[in-house]
Write a protein that holds these residues in place. Structure first.
Motif, short mmCIF file in Angstrom:
data_model
loop_
_atom_site.label_atom_id
_atom_site.label_comp_id
_atom_site.label_asym_id
_atom_site.label_seq_id
_atom_site.Cartn_x
_atom_site.Cartn_y
_atom_site.Cartn_z
N ALA A 1 63.54 141.45 42.10
CA ALA A 1 62.12 141.74 41.91
C ALA A 1 61.40 141.94 43.23
O ALA A 1 60.34 142.60 43.27
CB ALA A 1 61.46 140.60 41.14
N ALA A 2 61.94 141.37 44.31
CA ALA A 2 61.27 141.46 45.61
C ALA A 2 62.28 141.30 46.73
O ALA A 2 63.36 140.73 46.54
CB ALA A 2 60.19 140.39 45.72
N GLU B 1 61.30 134.94 39.29
CA GLU B 1 61.94 136.22 39.57
C GLU B 1 63.02 136.08 40.65
O GLU B 1 63.03 135.13 41.43
CB GLU B 1 60.90 137.24 40.04
CG GLU B 1 59.81 137.52 39.01
CD GLU B 1 60.32 138.34 37.84
OE1 GLU B 1 61.47 138.84 37.90
OE2 GLU B 1 59.58 138.48 36.85
N ASP C 1 66.74 147.97 41.20
CA ASP C 1 66.08 147.08 40.23
C ASP C 1 66.92 145.84 39.92
O ASP C 1 66.83 145.28 38.82
CB ASP C 1 65.77 147.83 38.92
CG ASP C 1 64.71 148.90 39.11
OD1 ASP C 1 63.79 148.69 39.91
OD2 ASP C 1 64.82 149.96 38.46
N SER D 1 56.18 147.91 40.38
CA SER D 1 56.07 146.49 40.04
C SER D 1 54.64 146.14 39.66
O SER D 1 53.68 146.66 40.23
CB SER D 1 56.50 145.63 41.24
OG SER D 1 56.23 144.26 41.00
N THR D 2 54.51 145.24 38.70
CA THR D 2 53.19 144.78 38.29
C THR D 2 52.73 143.58 39.12
O THR D 2 51.60 143.12 38.96
CB THR D 2 53.18 144.38 36.80
OG1 THR D 2 54.16 143.35 36.58
CG2 THR D 2 53.50 145.58 35.92
N VAL E 1 57.87 144.84 47.06
CA VAL E 1 58.31 144.96 45.66
C VAL E 1 58.42 146.44 45.32
O VAL E 1 57.85 147.28 46.02
CB VAL E 1 57.33 144.25 44.70
CG1 VAL E 1 57.31 142.74 44.95
CG2 VAL E 1 55.93 144.84 44.83
#
Length: 470
Positions: free
Chosen positions: A201-202, A153, A198, A142-143, A138
């Motif tokens: 997300a992954a 996501e 971006d 990223s959180t 990620v």
């Protein structure tokens, strides 16, 4: 969610173009052999990039040609992934190729009903018995801290690949399915760009894309495919008819593969530098995978664990509609590689010992590193060779004491042994551990925190703090 995989479903027009790939020239004395490979997939270099560069196959064919009164010409065809290579095999334009485990199953299924190009798996290039060649990364900001955080996501992957299967397995372990994420089918390079932009997300991908992004500072590791403990590997596939008509050519190819494998295992740093020069990949990333105790074990023999892993992967690919059934007993054929090894084959096939173990003497803490699971390695910028350490703690001491710029430092994840970049690992300082074992590297922050929680007094720190805490 409906998943379309047109890149894997090869149409009737392609099949209608079947032809024999290997053939004699106008003089009847020149034979062309078409080899498909993936130059940037670095765990196939022993059957592709490095093999081609060293001219080992051509040298074997030159000797064969002398004996048979023929001239052999090798045509090397570079592909970005396995599916287009399979399309060219179906069209009779590739005689021998190398690709990952999932694409190889698709290859076997798509070619099985066409006698001219029906394929068989004849050898392995590189493997990881834990499955750590497939990972999910990620963006660094990223959180997300676990795979469960990807719910809802967009996740980029190569649909139908082993990395796709790894994603499904990881989600399942978290009580989720592929329906819980928005899957975006993309080639590795496209997916890497999407992550950096971006747009996703992954990224769930195979070697070397996840760790290249980590090394470049563009991503962090979220999930290691080794968590599932399912082996993953790349292998060599050849046309069955081609092998029947040209068994000496196939044997010559695998003889060259074995020689190239021996060269890489005996000269890992030199080989990594050359592969990096050819492919444009960072040498430090290539060496993470291809170096001693690296993520890839290079060994052309076919192992029971690998065939068992294919059996587990097959139902997943069938569920995607990527292939119909495939008889693995018929598809996997070790007769050529067995000929190359002779009486040594059974022992070599049964062995899963590291073919390129990390050896040497620790100049800082003292003692040999041979056979140590904690053995670590540093590549200083001004040195033509690497230095070793008994433990990650000893490695940090060595780096700090030397005061020299580091190209890359490699340590084993404390929990799994998976090789990591020391600078991107999450570290734990554990005062209760021995003096040479107080600093422990982990692949993910979650794993590091779990250790710290279970060991009172232990704290999670970053690489900079670890260097100071040595």
């Amino acid at each position: 969610m409906s998943i379309r995989i047109p890149v894997l479903l090869l149409g009737a027009a392609t099949v209608a173009a079947l032809a024999t790939g290997c053939g004699a020239g106008d003089d009847g004395k020149t034979v062309t052999v078409d080899i498909g490979y993936q130059s940037k997939t670095i765990n196939t270099v022993t059957a592709g990039t490095l093999l081609r560069d060293r001219g080992t196959f051509e040298a074997e064919l030159a000797e064969l040609g002398k004996a048979k009164g023929l001239t052999y010409k090798v045509e090397w065809k570079d592909f970005a992934a396995g599916p287009p290579l399979t399309a060219q095999m179906l069209a009779g334009q590739v005689d021998i190729g190398s690709m990952g485990d999932a694409p190889i199953l698709v290859n076997g299924s798509k070619t099985r009903d066409h006698a001219d190009v029906k394929s068989e798996l004849i050898a392995v290039t590189g493997y990881n018995l834990r499955g750590s060649l497939n990972q999910i990364v990620v963006p660094t900001n990223s959180t997300a801290s676990t795979i469960a955080d990807l719910r809802g996501e967009i996740v980029s992957t190569s649909v139908g690949s082993a990395a796709h299967g790894m994603l499904a397995t990881g989600l399942s372990a978290a009580g989720m399915t592929l329906e819980d994420v928005k899957l975006l089918g993309q080639d590795p390079a496209v997916g890497a760009s999407a992550l950096q932009g971006d747009q996703v997300a992954a990224l769930a991908q195979f070697v070397p894309w996840p760790q290249k992004l980590v090394y470049d500072g563009k991503a962090k590791l979220l999930y290691d495919g080794g968590s599932a403990g399912i082996p993953t590997f790349h292998a060599v596939v050849a046309g069955e008819r081609f092998g029947t008509e040209n068994p000496d050519v196939v044997t010559a190819f695998l003889t060259a593969v074995r020689k190239t494998t021996d060269y890489l295992n005996q000269n890992p740093l030199e080989a990594a530098l050359r592969v990096a020069e050819i492919t444009g990949l960072p040498a430090e990333v290539v060496y993470l995978y291809n170096g001693p105790n690296g993520l890839v074990s290079f060994d052309p023999t076919i192992k029971t664990q690998q065939v068992d892993a294919l059996g587990k992967l097959l139902p997943f690919l069938k569920s995607l509609g990527a292939l119909s059934d495939l008889n693995l007993d018929e598809f996997v054929d070790d007769r050529y590689i067995r000929t190359v090894y002779g009486a040594d084959y059974d022992a070599a096939s049964a062995s899963v010992a590291a073919p390129a173990p990390l050896t040497g003497t620790d100049a800082t803490c003292g003692g040999a590193v041979d056979g140590l699971a904690s053995a670590s390695e540093v590549w200083f910028a001004d040195s033509p060779k690497t230095a070793v350490a008994k433990t990650p703690t000893c490695l940090l001491r060595q780096i700090a004491a030397t005061g020299t710029t580091v190209r890359a430092a490699y340590v084993p994840d404390f929990a799994t042994g998976t090789r990591l970049f020391a600078a991107t690992a999450t570290w734990v300082s554990d005062p209760a551990a021995g003096p040479d074992d107080r600093l422990l590297p982990f692949a993910t922050s979650v794993a590091a925190q779990q250790y710290a929680t279970a060991h009172p007094g232990a704290t999670v720190i970053d690489y900079s703090a670890a260097l100071k805490a040595r």
